[in-house]
Design an enzyme around this catalytic site. Structure first.
Site, short mmCIF file in Angstrom:
data_model
loop_
_atom_site.label_atom_id
_atom_site.label_comp_id
_atom_site.label_asym_id
_atom_site.label_seq_id
_atom_site.Cartn_x
_atom_site.Cartn_y
_atom_site.Cartn_z
N GLU A 292 -3.49 77.45 -9.39
CA GLU A 292 -4.16 77.61 -10.58
C GLU A 292 -4.07 79.34 -11.05
OE1 GLU A 292 -8.11 76.27 -10.17
OE2 GLU A 292 -7.54 74.21 -9.99
N GLY A 294 -3.70 82.54 -13.23
CA GLY A 294 -4.08 82.86 -14.52
C GLY A 294 -3.78 84.25 -14.86
N ARG A 295 -4.32 85.05 -14.38
CA ARG A 295 -4.21 86.52 -14.62
C ARG A 295 -2.66 86.94 -14.17
NH1 ARG A 295 -8.44 90.51 -14.25
NH2 ARG A 295 -9.52 88.73 -13.30
N ARG A 331 -12.91 93.92 -21.12
CA ARG A 331 -12.87 94.20 -19.86
C ARG A 331 -13.53 95.56 -19.44
NH1 ARG A 331 -8.95 94.37 -16.67
NH2 ARG A 331 -9.83 93.42 -14.98
N CYS A 362 -20.60 99.44 -32.68
CA CYS A 362 -21.92 100.17 -32.34
C CYS A 362 -22.44 99.93 -31.08
CB CYS A 362 -22.70 100.14 -33.51
SG CYS A 362 -21.98 100.41 -34.92
N GLU A 363 -21.93 100.48 -29.83
CA GLU A 363 -22.45 100.25 -28.68
C GLU A 363 -21.86 101.34 -27.70
OE1 GLU A 363 -24.14 97.37 -27.17
OE2 GLU A 363 -24.09 96.22 -29.13
C1 LIG Z 1 -10.53 81.55 -13.66
C2 LIG Z 1 -10.04 80.45 -12.75
C3 LIG Z 1 -8.76 80.40 -12.43
C4 LIG Z 1 -7.76 81.56 -12.73
O1 LIG Z 1 -8.09 82.73 -12.19
P1 LIG Z 1 -7.16 84.09 -12.19
O2 LIG Z 1 -7.92 85.11 -11.38
O3 LIG Z 1 -7.22 84.18 -13.78
O4 LIG Z 1 -5.93 83.70 -11.61
C5 LIG Z 1 -8.29 79.28 -11.49
N1 LIG Z 1 -9.14 78.50 -11.16
C6 LIG Z 1 -10.47 78.25 -11.58
C7 LIG Z 1 -11.23 77.17 -11.38
C8 LIG Z 1 -10.83 79.48 -12.59
O5 LIG Z 1 -12.32 79.30 -12.77
#
Ligand SMILES: *Cc1c(COP(=O)(O)O)cnc(C)c1O
Length: 433
Positions: A292, A294-295, A331, A362-363
């Protein structure tokens, strides 16, 4: 910083910063002119390339790359990755709706068949929509959730395939807010208790235990923790099979980290090391692997392009005030995260000066960089905040009633607007006076 050696799809062409990929380049300046700022620019070429890296690295075994939608949930990016054969890791009913919208009616069923549903707080409504969509599997994070899932499945007369998300109690070095694999965290079910939970639900008519899942956190730069976690999962799978469960999937989660600084970085080598670690843990286990990321797929592919509104001096300090702010990219404020900042127009022999780069919100937490040495910037200049493709727009808000940025996706030198800038009318639409 040598951009080319950093894994980023941005490079200087002539005297200005361009988005490069597919043998072509597009000037960020011209995109800013056409679409305004702040503007997110993504390299679709890089996103596809990254997905292929994972797919190739696991080509020798049955696998699905389930893109973690929360990293960047733009429909245009989901479409790109779905077309690439990716599945999706979702954490809400809203993300499921996004996958269905990105797929379009013809392919919605096929794409939702590659969806895993993670998250510690799924509601009954979210379960119902995922059951109706026929997702691949629920990654269940507590016994109470499994009880509710069983109820909903029975009510809808649809069998729920599930994996328990186990908490392997593995330490991974990352920011405390994005570390999830220790028993002190809210995520998953303690791995020592998982076997008992699977046993308790084995005979349930509307539940089917099809997998085991794990996710130990985000922005993890070492690969050893992934191996350690997967080894524990594999041991559990063998026990469950011995208990008679038909476990078919193992889900290694996401979390592989990228380079946000000025170091050289080879994404291909990183994916290779990651795949070797996961493969070593899997050994000869016969199971369909889910991962999974993402980043890693979208983070370096994106830049937030912003214009300098003002510069000013307060005592010793010089401030560069940009038209992007913490509501657009949170971030730095949330995780003390570092983003490289590069002037879009490259001036030869520009003098460096130490500045704070801040937004208009404004932070005091609304900053992108503190005491950063940058080439001298003037009012009207454009800057690019690099590595903003993940957890950028997806974590954005309308704080200060600011319109969120537009988004552009570049493929083989062609820029496509995938999200136009919002309007005030849209912001107020749900409100009543
Ligand atoms: C956020 C998340 C990801 C992705 O994480 P990355 O660091 O973006 O690769 C994968 N699986 C689960 C369950 C997540 O909560």
């Amino acid at each position: 910083m040598k951009l080319e050696a950093s894994g980023r799809p941005f490079a200087v062409c002539g005297d200005e910063l361009c988005c490069v990929g597919g043998g072509s380049s597009v000037e960020l300046r011209s995109l800013a002119q056409e679409y305004g700022t702040p503007l997110y620019v993504y390299s679709g070429d890089q996103i596809v390339e990254r997905a292929r890296m994972f797919q190739n690295a696991f080509a020798d075994r049955a696998h699905t790359v389930c893109y973690a939608v929360k990293a960047n949930s733009a429909l245009g990016i989901l479409r790109l990755l779905g077309d690439q054969g990716c599945g999706f890791d979702i954490v809400s009913g809203g993300e499921l709706a996004r996958v269905i919208a990105a797929a379009g009616p013809e392919r919605a069923h096929e794409w939702t068949g590659r969806v895993v549903f993670s998250g510690v707080g799924k509601t009954a409504e979210e379960m119902d929509s995922a059951l109706a969509a026929g997702i691949l599997q629920f990654n269940v994070e507590s016994e109470a959730e499994l009880e509710l899932l069983a109820e909903r499945a029975e009510l809808l007369q649809r069998k729920a395939r599930f994996a328990l998300r186990v908490n392997p109690d593995v330490f991974a070095e990352t920011h405390p807010y994005i570390s999830t694999g220790l028993s002190a965290h809210k995520f998953g079910i303690a791995i020592g208790l998982a076997r008992g939970v699977y046993a308790r639900f084995r005979e349930h008519a509307w539940l089917e235990a099809t997998g085991v899942s794990v996710h130990i956190g985000s922005q993890i730069r070492q690969v050893e923790p992934f191996q350690a976690a997967m080894e524990r999962v594999v041991a559990l799978v063998r026990e469950l099979r011995a208990d008679g469960a038909n476990i078919r999937t193992v889900d290694g989660g996401g979390g592989l980290g990228i380079e946000y600084g000025a170091e050289e970085f080879s994404p291909a080598a990183k994916v290779c090391a990651y795949a070797n670690a996961v493969r070593a843990a899997l050994g000869d286990l016969d199971a369909h692997l889910l991962i999974e990321p993402g980043r890693f797929l979208v983070g370096q592919a994106g830049a937030l392009v912003s214009r300098v509104l003002y510069t000013k001096r307060n005592g010793e300090k010089k401030f560069v005030i940009t038209d992007a702010a913490m509501n657009d990219l949170i971030r730095p404020a949330l995780y003390q995260a570092h983003h490289e900042i590069v002037p879009v127009m490259q001036v030869a022999d520009a003098e460096a000066e130490t500045v704070d780069v801040v937004g208009p919100v404004c932070e005091s937490g609304d900053f992108f960089a503190r005491d950063r040495s940058l080439p001298e910037l003037e009012q009207g200049d454009l800057v690019a905040l690099l590595d903003a493709g993940a957890y950028g727009l997806s974590l954005s808000s309308n704080y200060n009633t600011r319109l969120r940025p537009a988004e552009v996706l570049v493929r083989s030198g062609e820029a496509k607007l995938i999200r136009r800038r919002e309007t005030y009318e849209e912001l107020f639409a749900p409100e009543m006076v």
